[in-house]
Design a protein around this motif. Structure first.
Motif, PDB file in Angstrom:
ATOM      1  N   GLU A   6      18.515  20.896  41.292  1.00 25.60           N
ATOM      2  CA  GLU A   6      17.093  21.133  41.043  1.00 25.60           C
ATOM      3  C   GLU A   6      16.607  22.337  41.845  1.00 25.60           C
ATOM      4  N   CYS A  22      16.191  21.946  36.458  1.00 24.76           N
ATOM      5  CA  CYS A  22      17.328  21.092  36.803  1.00 24.76           C
ATOM      6  C   CYS A  22      18.495  21.501  35.912  1.00 24.76           C
ATOM      7  N   CYS A  95      15.587  14.822  39.313  1.00 23.22           N
ATOM      8  CA  CYS A  95      16.094  14.981  37.952  1.00 23.22           C
ATOM      9  C   CYS A  95      17.040  13.829  37.620  1.00 23.22           C
TER      10      CYS A  95
END
Length: 115
Positions: A6, A22, A95
């Motif tokens: 990320e 991400c 993420c």
């Protein structure tokens, strides 16, 4: 195995914008769901937005209309455009990747919104 990296977090004033990214790498399945979750201090982790490999999206009520999730399948990357940020959006944003091959999480990125 899938690795998620990320980027894009930081400090922003209320009303400002940030864009999170991400990037997924490794054993990526064509059919998958990617998402953003967040966890504020002292609170449970909550779903922010999801997007399937086909492009279907879903948002938490608290961010609907302010945040936009998108993805670039060629780059195996998911984005979260966050506009009109509020202090209550302050959290660690993580993420998520899910497919028949398993579920994976990124390390998280801090988003801080000052009033």
């Amino acid at each position: 195995q899938v690795q998620l990296v990320e980027s894009g977090g930081g400090l922003v004033q209320a009303g400002g914008s940030l864009r999170l990214s991400c990037a997924a790498s490794g054993s990526i399945f064509s059919f998958n769901t990617m998402a953003w979750y967040r966890q504020a201090p002292g609170k449970q982790r909550e779903l922010v937005a999801t997007i399937t490999s086909g492009g279907s999206t879903n948002y938490a009520d608290s961010v609907n209309g302010r945040f936009t999730i998108s993805r670039d399948n060629a780059k195996n990357t998911v984005y979260l455009q966050m506009n009109s940020l509020k202090p209550e959006d302050t959290a660690v944003y993580s993420c998520y990747y899910g497919s028949v091959g398993g579920i994976y999480w990124g390390q998280g990125t801090q988003v801080t919104v000052s009033s």
